[in-house]
Design a protein around this motif. Structure first.
Motif, PDB file in Angstrom:
ATOM      1  N   PRO A 399       0.821  -1.213   0.000  1.00 27.32           N
ATOM      2  CA  PRO A 399       0.000   0.000   0.000  1.00 27.32           C
ATOM      3  C   PRO A 399       0.853   1.259   0.000  1.00 27.32           C
ATOM      4  CG  PRO A 399      -0.025  -1.012   2.162  1.00 27.32           C
ATOM      5  CD  PRO A 399       0.711  -1.955   1.268  1.00 27.32           C
ATOM      6  N   PRO A 400       0.343   2.368  -0.550  1.00 30.33           N
ATOM      7  CA  PRO A 400       1.111   3.620  -0.508  1.00 30.33           C
ATOM      8  C   PRO A 400       1.082   4.249   0.878  1.00 30.33           C
ATOM      9  CG  PRO A 400      -1.003   3.975  -1.572  1.00 30.33           C
ATOM     10  CD  PRO A 400      -0.934   2.518  -1.263  1.00 30.33           C
ATOM     11  N   SER A 401       2.033   5.132   1.110  1.00 32.47           N
ATOM     12  CA  SER A 401       2.096   5.818   2.407  1.00 32.47           C
ATOM     13  C   SER A 401       0.936   6.808   2.520  1.00 32.47           C
ATOM     14  CB  SER A 401       3.433   6.563   2.492  1.00 32.47           C
ATOM     15  OG  SER A 401       3.313   7.663   3.350  1.00 32.47           O
ATOM     16  N   ASP A 402       0.227   6.755   3.652  1.00 29.14           N
ATOM     17  CA  ASP A 402      -0.923   7.659   3.791  1.00 29.14           C
ATOM     18  C   ASP A 402      -0.506   9.088   4.163  1.00 29.14           C
ATOM     19  OD1 ASP A 402      -0.290   7.292   6.403  1.00 29.14           O
ATOM     20  OD2 ASP A 402      -2.087   6.148   6.910  1.00 29.14           O
ATOM     21  N   ALA A 403       0.791   9.303   4.343  1.00 27.49           N
ATOM     22  CA  ALA A 403       1.255  10.684   4.536  1.00 27.49           C
ATOM     23  C   ALA A 403       1.431  11.382   3.184  1.00 27.49           C
ATOM     24  CB  ALA A 403       2.579  10.684   5.284  1.00 27.49           C
ATOM     25  N   HIS A 404       1.478  10.590   2.127  1.00 28.31           N
ATOM     26  CA  HIS A 404       1.688  11.141   0.784  1.00 28.31           C
ATOM     27  C   HIS A 404       0.488  10.958  -0.133  1.00 28.31           C
ATOM     28  CE1 HIS A 404       5.742  10.799   2.386  1.00 28.31           C
ATOM     29  NE2 HIS A 404       6.084  11.726   1.525  1.00 28.31           N
ATOM     30  N   VAL A 405      -0.363  10.024   0.192  1.00 25.85           N
ATOM     31  CA  VAL A 405      -1.592   9.816  -0.592  1.00 25.85           C
ATOM     32  C   VAL A 405      -2.753   9.874   0.396  1.00 25.85           C
ATOM     33  CG1 VAL A 405      -2.870   8.219  -2.076  1.00 25.85           C
ATOM     34  CG2 VAL A 405      -0.384   8.296  -2.208  1.00 25.85           C
ATOM     35  N   TYR A 406      -3.634  10.822   0.261  1.00 23.15           N
ATOM     36  CA  TYR A 406      -4.756  10.901   1.191  1.00 23.15           C
ATOM     37  C   TYR A 406      -5.947  11.626   0.575  1.00 23.15           C
ATOM     38  CZ  TYR A 406      -2.183  15.249   2.229  1.00 23.15           C
ATOM     39  OH  TYR A 406      -1.495  16.424   2.118  1.00 23.15           O
ATOM     40  N   LYS A 407      -7.074  11.469   1.258  1.00 20.25           N
ATOM     41  CA  LYS A 407      -8.280  12.151   0.753  1.00 20.25           C
ATOM     42  C   LYS A 407      -8.505  13.425   1.562  1.00 20.25           C
ATOM     43  CE  LYS A 407     -11.470   9.497   3.614  1.00 20.25           C
ATOM     44  NZ  LYS A 407     -12.561   8.574   3.719  1.00 20.25           N
ATOM     45  N   LEU A 408      -9.132  14.405   0.906  1.00 19.47           N
ATOM     46  CA  LEU A 408      -9.402  15.690   1.540  1.00 19.47           C
ATOM     47  C   LEU A 408     -10.890  15.772   1.902  1.00 19.47           C
ATOM     48  CD1 LEU A 408      -7.454  17.696  -1.169  1.00 19.47           C
ATOM     49  CD2 LEU A 408      -6.663  17.370   1.174  1.00 19.47           C
ATOM     50  N   LYS A 409     -11.196  16.696   2.801  1.00 20.62           N
ATOM     51  CA  LYS A 409     -12.609  16.829   3.198  1.00 20.62           C
ATOM     52  C   LYS A 409     -13.437  17.488   2.093  1.00 20.62           C
ATOM     53  CE  LYS A 409     -11.628  17.060   8.087  1.00 20.62           C
ATOM     54  NZ  LYS A 409     -11.023  17.989   9.022  1.00 20.62           N
ATOM     55  N   HIS A 410     -12.808  18.384   1.363  1.00 24.07           N
ATOM     56  CA  HIS A 410     -13.529  19.084   0.293  1.00 24.07           C
ATOM     57  C   HIS A 410     -12.919  18.695  -1.048  1.00 24.07           C
ATOM     58  CE1 HIS A 410     -15.700  21.666   3.071  1.00 24.07           C
ATOM     59  NE2 HIS A 410     -14.592  21.667   3.786  1.00 24.07           N
ATOM     60  N   ARG A 411     -13.689  18.913  -2.116  1.00 24.20           N
ATOM     61  CA  ARG A 411     -13.163  18.528  -3.419  1.00 24.20           C
ATOM     62  C   ARG A 411     -13.058  19.714  -4.376  1.00 24.20           C
ATOM     63  NH1 ARG A 411     -15.051  14.024  -5.578  1.00 24.20           N
ATOM     64  NH2 ARG A 411     -14.603  14.674  -7.683  1.00 24.20           N
ATOM     65  N   VAL A 412     -12.052  19.635  -5.215  1.00 23.54           N
ATOM     66  CA  VAL A 412     -11.857  20.636  -6.268  1.00 23.54           C
ATOM     67  C   VAL A 412     -12.439  20.031  -7.554  1.00 23.54           C
ATOM     68  CG1 VAL A 412     -10.108  21.820  -7.650  1.00 23.54           C
ATOM     69  CG2 VAL A 412      -9.763  21.535  -5.207  1.00 23.54           C
ATOM     70  N   PRO A 413     -13.273  20.778  -8.281  1.00 23.48           N
ATOM     71  CA  PRO A 413     -13.837  20.198  -9.516  1.00 23.48           C
ATOM     72  C   PRO A 413     -12.829  20.233 -10.665  1.00 23.48           C
ATOM     73  CG  PRO A 413     -14.722  22.378  -9.155  1.00 23.48           C
ATOM     74  CD  PRO A 413     -13.799  22.123  -8.016  1.00 23.48           C
ATOM     75  N   GLY A 414     -11.780  19.499 -10.522  1.00 24.53           N
ATOM     76  CA  GLY A 414     -10.716  19.460 -11.527  1.00 24.53           C
ATOM     77  C   GLY A 414      -9.420  19.037 -10.863  1.00 24.53           C
ATOM     78  N   THR A 415      -8.317  19.475 -11.433  1.00 28.57           N
ATOM     79  CA  THR A 415      -7.010  19.083 -10.917  1.00 28.57           C
ATOM     80  C   THR A 415      -6.093  20.301 -10.833  1.00 28.57           C
ATOM     81  OG1 THR A 415      -7.244  16.904 -11.921  1.00 28.57           O
ATOM     82  CG2 THR A 415      -5.010  17.579 -11.372  1.00 28.57           C
ATOM     83  N   VAL A 416      -5.391  20.408  -9.716  1.00 29.75           N
ATOM     84  CA  VAL A 416      -4.381  21.459  -9.569  1.00 29.75           C
ATOM     85  C   VAL A 416      -3.035  20.772  -9.354  1.00 29.75           C
ATOM     86  CG1 VAL A 416      -3.649  23.509  -8.297  1.00 29.75           C
ATOM     87  CG2 VAL A 416      -6.071  22.945  -8.411  1.00 29.75           C
ATOM     88  N   ILE A 417      -2.060  21.135 -10.162  1.00 29.57           N
ATOM     89  CA  ILE A 417      -0.706  20.588  -9.992  1.00 29.57           C
ATOM     90  C   ILE A 417       0.198  21.750  -9.606  1.00 29.57           C
ATOM     91  CG2 ILE A 417       1.210  19.393 -11.127  1.00 29.57           C
ATOM     92  CD1 ILE A 417      -0.853  18.277 -13.131  1.00 29.57           C
ATOM     93  N   SER A 418       0.803  21.667  -8.433  1.00 33.78           N
ATOM     94  CA  SER A 418       1.702  22.722  -7.949  1.00 33.78           C
ATOM     95  C   SER A 418       3.110  22.171  -7.814  1.00 33.78           C
ATOM     96  CB  SER A 418       1.250  23.212  -6.575  1.00 33.78           C
ATOM     97  OG  SER A 418       0.073  23.944  -6.675  1.00 33.78           O
ATOM     98  N   LEU A 419       4.079  22.888  -8.360  1.00 31.93           N
ATOM     99  CA  LEU A 419       5.477  22.460  -8.248  1.00 31.93           C
ATOM    100  C   LEU A 419       6.283  23.556  -7.566  1.00 31.93           C
ATOM    101  CD1 LEU A 419       4.429  21.396 -11.262  1.00 31.93           C
ATOM    102  CD2 LEU A 419       6.794  20.702 -11.436  1.00 31.93           C
ATOM    103  N   ARG A 420       7.233  23.149  -6.753  1.00 33.81           N
ATOM    104  CA  ARG A 420       8.160  24.109  -6.148  1.00 33.81           C
ATOM    105  C   ARG A 420       9.538  23.452  -6.087  1.00 33.81           C
ATOM    106  NH1 ARG A 420       6.217  25.964  -0.563  1.00 33.81           N
ATOM    107  NH2 ARG A 420       6.820  23.867   0.059  1.00 33.81           N
ATOM    108  N   PHE A 421      10.518  24.108  -6.656  1.00 32.25           N
ATOM    109  CA  PHE A 421      11.884  23.583  -6.600  1.00 32.25           C
ATOM    110  C   PHE A 421      12.871  24.728  -6.603  1.00 32.25           C
ATOM    111  CE2 PHE A 421      12.606  24.274 -11.147  1.00 32.25           C
ATOM    112  CZ  PHE A 421      11.324  24.148 -11.686  1.00 32.25           C
ATOM    113  N   THR A 422      14.061  24.423  -6.149  1.00 31.56           N
ATOM    114  CA  THR A 422      15.105  25.441  -6.081  1.00 31.56           C
ATOM    115  C   THR A 422      16.179  25.118  -7.103  1.00 31.56           C
ATOM    116  OG1 THR A 422      14.691  25.714  -3.738  1.00 31.56           O
ATOM    117  CG2 THR A 422      16.827  26.473  -4.529  1.00 31.56           C
TER     118      THR A 422
END
Lengths: 433, 148
Positions: A399-422
């Motif tokens: 199974p995947p780690s539940d600290a990295h894969v989890y469900k949220l209480k509310h839903r977004v009607p679509g997908t948001v991908i956010s990246l941050r790197f240095t």
């Protein structure tokens, strides 16, 4: 005199209307029809707000009470899908609910710096559907600079900022596409919006590198362009009815000072797709083989943790190469590789020796959240394809780690991908061939 | 050498050489705008396939040349998949596909993307192949529960 003439004309016009009652009545009915159309249009075009807060029209009293307790102020603290996805979506839901009430309110942006461009893009998309009842609020100067440079200030319908020319933020200017297909046949002899954005995106990445005295090779530039075109191509699954979903892309690079005084070049990229989520798209697949594989995987692990559900596990599958909601030919999987390429690019550019500056990505799709943070921020190559199983063994049987894969209480009607790197110039020097 | 669209392609090399045919897929029609230097999208690939009549054009061909306009720098893997997946999937191996389909005027990235598309279509299966054995176990468990 002008006033008088105006008065005389009005009187004449009124008399004309009285004399021609049928014509006047026709005009009035037409005006009313237009008003009704406008109301219906507005209701129909609130898909994002209604998707975020489905009960927003029925909880007006509770929303008013909450708002008055806070003196009509909404405070956005740690507004980032990368750092606190649950809280960030909750605040966006709150704004959607307040919009339904229709009272004046203000938004205080408490973060000193922009921690993630994704939530601002989503808020901007919400603003397109909202009544203009927001009455301003607080915002730090560095945040103003970023929003101005990226083009989010006008998108968020904010007034002019008290800042001079922004020279210290290198933007990927915000581009939004409504998703309405211009050419229904799909055959385009001209550059499509996606291709244009992909070109500009690679130019912006090159600008980031040129600021650090590096530059992309022709092949590197082509590769960046190719991967963004692939990622944006996924948006066509987001709205099966129209065969193309709406999408937005934005980003920026900015220099910040570390505690030890050295500069840190932080890059943010946000990609928002509205419409069907990753899980919905995959489950809509008509390919029995793909459906059977993802369903078996999700069913096998859905009871492993209470923090994730069936949809979150299906969303995990969307990261893998060769998993797509469309197309097997001759019983062969031919899914795409856009997401894995994007993750590989993030890790390629954002390679860092500092543990607190590792590349991170958050994927919010529906009510599923994937946090690609160390140690699971890279794709692992297994045989000829990339996957991320979110466990130490990189084994899909685990199974995947539940600290990295989890469900949220509310839903977004679509997908948001956010990246941050240095971008670390020292590490880039090692990568230069 | 393999032939496209011939399910019972003759294996006798001499016969193949006698009937050897080549065809050309010219992509210049989809990039009449010289600013268009990227071609992407599986949907665009499919539409192009229909527009250019690729299926009829390459049936029975041993060699297919894909001509890329000089100003096009990038063609994404998904475009190639939309354009050629149904033909490539009939071939036996990646080497066969590379032998039959050749690109002219392709940049390094386009060539890599084409190779990637071919290996996506003809390469080894999905990441889920690693859990096939476990899947059998799951299906066994579910049937056992139903019986109980």
């Amino acid at each position: 005199m002008p006033n008088r003439r105006y008065f005389v004309n009005r009187t004449k016009e009124g008399a004309a209307n009285r004399l021609n009652l049928r014509r006047f009545d026709r005009k009035r009915r037409r005006k009313r029809r237009l008003q009704v159309r406008e109301i219906v249009r507005r209701k129909q075009s609130q898909a994002l707000l209604n998707g975020l807060a489905p009960d927003r029209n029925s909880t007006q009293r509770a929303t008013l009470r909450k708002l008055s307790e806070r003196n009509n102020r909404i405070s956005l603290d740690c507004f980032s899908f990368l750092d606190s996805p649950e809280e960030t979506i909750l605040r966006l839901v709150e704004i959607a609910e307040v919009d339904a009430v229709g009272v004046k309110y203000s938004i205080d942006f408490e973060d000193e710096y922009c921690l993630d461009v994704g939530p601002y893009m989503l808020l901007g998309l919400m603003q397109q559907e909202m009544a203009e009842t927001c009455d301003g609020g607080k915002m730090s100067r560095p945040l103003m600079k970023v929003l101005e440079a990226v083009g989010l200030r006008t998108f968020l319908k904010m007034g002019l900022f008290p800042i001079n020319a922004v020279n210290d933020v290198l933007p990927v200017r915000l581009t939004t596409h409504s998703g309405i297909r211009q050419n229904r046949l799909g055959f385009e002899s001209h550059e499509s919006a996606k291709e244009r954005v992909a070109r500009r995106f690679s130019e912006s990445i090159n600008n980031w590198l040129m600021a650090l005295r590096f530059m992309l090779t022709n092949n590197g530039s082509d590769w960046v362009r190719s991967l963004l075109a692939e990622v944006l191509d996924n948006s066509r699954h987001a709205n099966p009815a129209d065969a193309d979903g709406g999408w937005s892309v934005a980003g920026f690079m900015v220099a910040r000072e570390r505690a030890d005084g050295t500069p840190r070049f932080i890059c943010h990229i946000g990609i928002v797709t509205l419409g069907a989520t990753f899980a919905q798209s995959l489950l809509n697949s008509e390919e029995p083989k793909i459906l059977s594989n993802i369903r078996s995987y999700a069913s096998a692990h859905k009871n492993s943790s209470e923090l994730y559900d069936y949809d979150a596990l299906i969303t995990t599958c969307a990261l893998m190469d060769k998993v797509s909601c469309e197309g097997t030919y001759a019983d062969r999987d031919i899914g795409g590789c856009g997401m894995s390429s994007l993750i590989n690019m993030m890790n390629g550019l954002g390679k860092s020796s500092r543990s607190d500056e590792q590349p991170e990505m958050a994927i919010i799709s529906g009510n599923s959240c994937l946090a690609l943070k160390p140690p699971y921020n890279q794709m692992e190559q297994v045989d000829q394809s990339y996957l991320q199983a979110f466990n130490v063994e990189q084994d899909l049987n685990q199974p995947p780690s539940d600290a990295h894969v989890y469900k949220l209480k509310h839903r977004v009607p679509g997908t948001v991908i956010s990246l941050r790197f240095t971008i670390d110039p020292n590490n880039l020097s090692e990568s230069v061939v | 050498m393999a032939a496209i669209g011939l399910e019972c392609a003759p294996t006798d090399g001499s016969l193949m050489n006698q009937n050897a045919a080549s065809s050309v897929i010219d992509l210049s029609e989809i990039a009449t705008d010289r600013r268009r230097d990227t071609i992407s999208g599986r949907e665009t690939g499919r539409a192009t396939r229909e527009r250019l009549g690729v299926s009829e054009q390459i049936t029975g061909s041993d060699q297919v040349e894909i001509r890329i306009p000089e100003h096009v720098r990038v063609i994404t893997p998904s475009f190639f998949v939309g354009l050629l997946a149904s033909d490539i999937s009939l071939l036996e191996s990646i080497d066969d596909a590379k032998e039959v389909f050749t690109l002219t005027n392709a940049s390094d990235t386009t060539q890599l993307n084409f190779d990637h598309a071919v290996s996506t279509i003809l390469g080894r299966g999905s990441p889920f192949d690693s859990i096939q054995s476990r899947q059998k176990k799951f299906s066994f468990l579910s049937s056992w529960k139903t019986k109980k």
